[in-house]
Design an enzyme around this catalytic site. Sequence first.
Site, PDB file in Angstrom:
ATOM      1  N   LYS A 202       0.869  -1.191   0.000  1.00  0.00           N
ATOM      2  CA  LYS A 202       0.000   0.000   0.000  1.00  0.00           C
ATOM      3  C   LYS A 202       0.894   1.226   0.000  1.00  0.00           C
ATOM      4  O   LYS A 202       1.813   1.326   0.818  1.00  0.00           O
ATOM      5  CB  LYS A 202      -0.861  -0.033   1.254  1.00  0.00           C
ATOM      6  CG  LYS A 202      -1.634   1.235   1.527  1.00  0.00           C
ATOM      7  CD  LYS A 202      -2.558   1.050   2.717  1.00  0.00           C
ATOM      8  CE  LYS A 202      -3.263   2.327   3.085  1.00  0.00           C
ATOM      9  NZ  LYS A 202      -4.333   2.117   4.058  1.00  0.00           N
TER      10      LYS A 202
HETATM   11  C1  R5P Z   1      -2.093   3.610   7.764  1.00  0.00           C
HETATM   12  O1  R5P Z   1      -1.479   4.255   8.541  1.00  0.00           O
HETATM   13  C2  R5P Z   1      -3.348   2.970   8.151  1.00  0.00           C
HETATM   14  O2  R5P Z   1      -3.596   1.777   7.481  1.00  0.00           O
HETATM   15  C3  R5P Z   1      -4.449   3.941   7.998  1.00  0.00           C
HETATM   16  O3  R5P Z   1      -5.379   3.768   8.972  1.00  0.00           O
HETATM   17  C4  R5P Z   1      -5.057   3.890   6.639  1.00  0.00           C
HETATM   18  O4  R5P Z   1      -4.082   3.780   5.669  1.00  0.00           O
HETATM   19  C5  R5P Z   1      -5.734   5.136   6.425  1.00  0.00           C
HETATM   20  O5  R5P Z   1      -6.448   5.195   5.248  1.00  0.00           O
HETATM   21  P1  R5P Z   1      -6.793   6.657   4.716  1.00  0.00           P
HETATM   22  O6  R5P Z   1      -5.503   7.405   4.656  1.00  0.00           O
HETATM   23  O7  R5P Z   1      -7.385   6.469   3.363  1.00  0.00           O
HETATM   24  O8  R5P Z   1      -7.756   7.289   5.669  1.00  0.00           O
END
Ligand code: R5P
Length: 292
Positions: A202
Site C-alpha cells: 500500500k
Molecule cells: C495507515 O497508517 C493505516 O492503514 C491507515 O489507517 C489507513 O491507511 C488510512 O487510510 P486513509 O488514509 O485512506 O484514511
Amino acid sequence: MPEADDKSAQDYAPQVPQKSEAFFLRGSGALDWGMKNRLARVFDPSSGRTVMLAIDHGYFQGPTSGLERVDLRIVPLLPYADSLMLTRGILRSVIPPSSPKPIVLRVSGGASILKELSAEGVAVDIEDSVRLNACAMAVQVFIGGENERDSILNMTKVVDWGNRYGLPTLAVTAVGKDMKRDARYFRLATRICAELGAQVIKTYYVEEGFETVTAACPVPIVMAGGKKIPEIEALRMAYKACQEGAAGVDMGRNIFQSEHPEAMIQAVRAVVHRNETPEKGLALYEELSNRP
Ligand code: R5P
C-alpha cells in the site's frame, strides 16, 4: 485395484487438455493455492482490482472522525467494499461474523499519536489471524523512519508466518512527517517491501512518476487515500492511480468522512472497477447523495 464402476474411455475426455489458468495478479503466479485463493477474495478477479475500505486508524489514533460508531457508519458500507482493513478489536466487537467480506487484519501496533509512530511491533499472533479467518495481514513499514529496521523485520516476520499458513502480507508504506513524498521515495519503499516478500503493497499516489512506482514494484500496489479532500479530487486520484498501474485502492477517510459515505464508496467503485472517469464518478456520487 480396479475401479468399482465401468467407465468408457470417453468419460475421461482424453482429447481435451486440462485448463491451466494463469493467476490474474502480477507477480503472484508462483504463490500457493491458499494464498492465491485469499488474494482472489480481496481483489476482484474480473477487474483485477480492489476497493479496500480502511478503518484501522484507531490502532494508533483512537476514535477518528467518522469512526466513532463503526456499527452505525461503517457496517452499512460493507456491501460496497471488496475487502475491509481493520483491527481485531473492532472486528470482534462490531463486525457481524455473517459478513462475507474478506478481512485484511492490522497486525502491527504498539505506538500512538502521543509518541513516536514508527515504534511498532507485531501485535497480533498468526494463530489469531487464522482464527479470525483473515484473508491478509497488514503491517506498517517505516522506510527512512526512526525505527526503520524494526519495522522491516516486523514485516518479514509476518511474511514468514503468512507463507507458512497461506496468508498474504500487505505492507503499508508509512511516510514520516518530514519526509518528501515523491516517486523516488515510493519506488524505494515499495520495492524494499516487495523484495523482502510482501505480496501486496500500500502506498500513496504522487502526481509525477506514479507509473514508475507501480512498474518497479513486482507485486500489486493499492493506493492509500490520505486526508479528506473534496470528492472530485479523491476520485481523480483513485482514477489516475488505477490508470497508472495500481490494483485498486485502500481508502478510508475519503470514504467514511464524506458527507455521503455510501454514495462515495459506490463512486470509487465506478472509477476503480469500471474505469469510469472521475467526472462520471462524481455525477454518480451526486445522484446517489440526492436519493431519499
Ligand atoms: C495507515 O497508517 C493505516 O492503514 C491507515 O489507517 C489507513 O491507511 C488510512 O487510510 P486513509 O488514509 O485512506 O484514511
